[in-house]
Design a protein around this motif. Sequence first.
Motif, short mmCIF file in Angstrom:
data_model
loop_
_atom_site.label_atom_id
_atom_site.label_comp_id
_atom_site.label_asym_id
_atom_site.label_seq_id
_atom_site.Cartn_x
_atom_site.Cartn_y
_atom_site.Cartn_z
N ASP A 1 26.84 26.63 69.43
CA ASP A 1 26.12 26.44 70.70
C ASP A 1 25.85 27.80 71.33
O ASP A 1 26.80 28.55 71.61
CB ASP A 1 26.94 25.59 71.66
N PRO A 2 24.60 28.18 71.57
CA PRO A 2 24.31 29.52 72.10
C PRO A 2 25.01 29.83 73.42
O PRO A 2 25.51 30.94 73.61
CB PRO A 2 22.78 29.51 72.28
N GLY A 3 25.04 28.87 74.32
CA GLY A 3 25.67 29.11 75.61
C GLY A 3 27.16 29.38 75.49
O GLY A 3 27.68 30.34 76.05
N GLU A 4 27.86 28.52 74.76
CA GLU A 4 29.28 28.71 74.57
C GLU A 4 29.56 30.02 73.83
O GLU A 4 30.52 30.73 74.13
CB GLU A 4 29.87 27.53 73.79
N ALA A 5 28.69 30.34 72.85
CA ALA A 5 28.86 31.58 72.11
C ALA A 5 28.76 32.79 73.03
O ALA A 5 29.53 33.75 72.91
CB ALA A 5 27.82 31.67 70.99
N LEU A 6 27.81 32.78 73.94
CA LEU A 6 27.68 33.88 74.90
C LEU A 6 28.92 34.01 75.77
O LEU A 6 29.39 35.11 76.06
CB LEU A 6 26.44 33.68 75.77
N HIS A 7 29.47 32.89 76.19
CA HIS A 7 30.70 32.94 76.98
C HIS A 7 31.85 33.54 76.17
O HIS A 7 32.65 34.32 76.69
CB HIS A 7 31.08 31.54 77.46
N ARG A 8 31.93 33.21 74.89
CA ARG A 8 33.03 33.72 74.07
C ARG A 8 32.94 35.22 73.87
O ARG A 8 33.96 35.88 73.67
CB ARG A 8 33.03 33.01 72.71
N VAL A 9 31.74 35.77 73.91
CA VAL A 9 31.58 37.22 73.77
C VAL A 9 32.30 37.96 74.88
O VAL A 9 32.73 39.10 74.73
CB VAL A 9 30.09 37.60 73.72
N GLY A 10 32.48 37.30 76.02
CA GLY A 10 33.18 37.91 77.14
C GLY A 10 34.60 38.31 76.82
O GLY A 10 35.21 39.11 77.56
N ARG A 11 35.15 37.80 75.72
CA ARG A 11 36.48 38.22 75.30
C ARG A 11 36.48 39.64 74.75
O ARG A 11 37.53 40.27 74.63
CB ARG A 11 37.00 37.28 74.20
N HIS A 12 35.30 40.13 74.40
CA HIS A 12 35.20 41.41 73.70
C HIS A 12 34.49 42.50 74.51
O HIS A 12 34.61 43.68 74.15
CB HIS A 12 34.44 41.21 72.38
N THR A 13 33.76 42.13 75.54
CA THR A 13 33.01 43.13 76.31
C THR A 13 32.75 42.63 77.71
O THR A 13 32.62 41.43 77.95
CB THR A 13 31.67 43.46 75.62
N ASP A 14 32.65 43.58 78.64
CA ASP A 14 32.27 43.25 80.02
C ASP A 14 30.76 43.39 80.23
O ASP A 14 30.27 43.22 81.34
CB ASP A 14 33.00 44.17 81.00
N GLY B 1 14.19 34.09 68.23
CA GLY B 1 12.88 33.95 67.60
C GLY B 1 12.02 32.93 68.32
O GLY B 1 11.82 33.02 69.54
N PRO B 2 11.52 31.91 67.61
CA PRO B 2 10.64 30.93 68.24
C PRO B 2 11.33 30.07 69.30
O PRO B 2 10.65 29.34 70.04
CB PRO B 2 10.17 30.07 67.06
N ASP B 3 12.66 30.15 69.38
CA ASP B 3 13.40 29.40 70.40
C ASP B 3 13.68 30.22 71.64
O ASP B 3 14.44 29.78 72.52
CB ASP B 3 14.71 28.86 69.81
N GLY B 4 13.10 31.41 71.74
CA GLY B 4 13.20 32.18 72.97
C GLY B 4 14.45 33.03 73.08
O GLY B 4 15.00 33.50 72.08
N VAL B 5 14.93 33.18 74.32
CA VAL B 5 16.07 34.06 74.62
C VAL B 5 17.07 33.29 75.47
O VAL B 5 16.70 32.57 76.41
CB VAL B 5 15.61 35.32 75.39
N PHE B 6 18.35 33.45 75.15
CA PHE B 6 19.45 32.90 75.95
C PHE B 6 20.22 34.06 76.56
O PHE B 6 20.40 35.09 75.92
CB PHE B 6 20.39 32.08 75.07
N TRP B 7 20.69 33.89 77.81
CA TRP B 7 21.51 34.93 78.42
C TRP B 7 22.41 34.32 79.49
O TRP B 7 22.23 33.17 79.91
CB TRP B 7 20.66 36.05 79.00
N LEU B 8 23.39 35.10 79.89
CA LEU B 8 24.30 34.68 80.95
C LEU B 8 23.90 35.34 82.27
O LEU B 8 23.68 36.55 82.32
CB LEU B 8 25.75 35.07 80.62
N ASP B 9 23.83 34.52 83.30
CA ASP B 9 23.50 35.00 84.65
C ASP B 9 24.62 34.56 85.58
O ASP B 9 24.71 33.40 85.98
CB ASP B 9 22.16 34.40 85.10
N GLN B 10 25.54 35.49 85.86
CA GLN B 10 26.70 35.21 86.69
C GLN B 10 27.46 33.99 86.18
O GLN B 10 27.87 33.11 86.95
CB GLN B 10 26.28 35.02 88.15
N GLY B 11 27.65 33.93 84.90
CA GLY B 11 28.42 32.86 84.29
C GLY B 11 27.63 31.64 83.89
O GLY B 11 28.16 30.78 83.16
N SER B 12 26.39 31.54 84.32
CA SER B 12 25.55 30.40 83.97
C SER B 12 24.63 30.76 82.81
O SER B 12 24.08 31.86 82.77
CB SER B 12 24.70 29.95 85.17
N VAL B 13 24.45 29.82 81.90
CA VAL B 13 23.58 30.06 80.76
C VAL B 13 22.13 29.84 81.17
O VAL B 13 21.77 28.81 81.75
CB VAL B 13 23.93 29.12 79.59
#
Length: 301
Positions: free
Chosen positions: A195-208, A216-228
Amino acid sequence: MPYITCVGIAVLDLIFRVDVHPTVAGKYRATERHEVGGGVAANAAATIASLGGGARFIGCVGDDATGERIVQGLAEVGVDVGSVRRVTGSSSPLSSVLVDGEGERLIVNHVGDDLFRRGAPVEAEEVADSDAVLVDMRWPEGAIAALAAASARGIPAVVDCDHDPTINHGLEILRAATHVVFSLPTLLAFTACDDPGEALHRVGRHTDAWVAATAGPDGVFWLDQGSVRHDPAFPIEAVDTLGAGDVFHGAFVLALAENQPLERALRFGSAAAALKCTRTGGRRGIPNRDEVESLMKESKL
């Protein structure tokens, strides 16, 4: 005009257009052939120059004819190549690239075993005039030094993460960044999550750092103050995806250096990458500033 230093790999791409990617041994006919510069950080630098920014590339090439072509190609598109390291006796990066009828690419790359180990360290003075720094994962020592120099200056330090960050000091690179943009397959594999959203949250274990993923054709996912958050891709018919991620990163870091709002910087990167995908020839398909701005104005997204 913002000035950006890009640190990492530069390649000579030998691009062959085929109807379908081979699945068995045999002989196949290419319908097109292009020889053009490539490489993650190098393509980002070329994109920055095409979009009106100032760009410096710092990386390593061998003292061979391939290296000369790589450096010349960057200089011809307006990139400062004065800090390129020429490593005596080593082979320059070279890729054979097959692009099929759907625009998808298959890449076989060769880099001299000792090329990056023997490259001279990146010095803080080499990025002292920069408004932002972008690095890829191919030259870990160069990336870490450049990110540290960016941190000391308080400027954006962006990582293009399209390789497994658990190897070659990758986690150290993530920790040194202010912004990390993954390719979605790399992100999902790294976090063992589908899951892209959960994966982005898990990255927080490794970097601030602020984190995002291009899909690609599915666009871009990002975290905005904890929200996907999710931004859809521009609707285009892709004919060649080679270098699209590199173009996204170059446009994105330029927009950050221009102090564009974060969401608009992502759209700017997506528009540049989308236009690149509509054109064949790898780096030859990088758009200019007017083309990117025009697509953004025309889009109803």
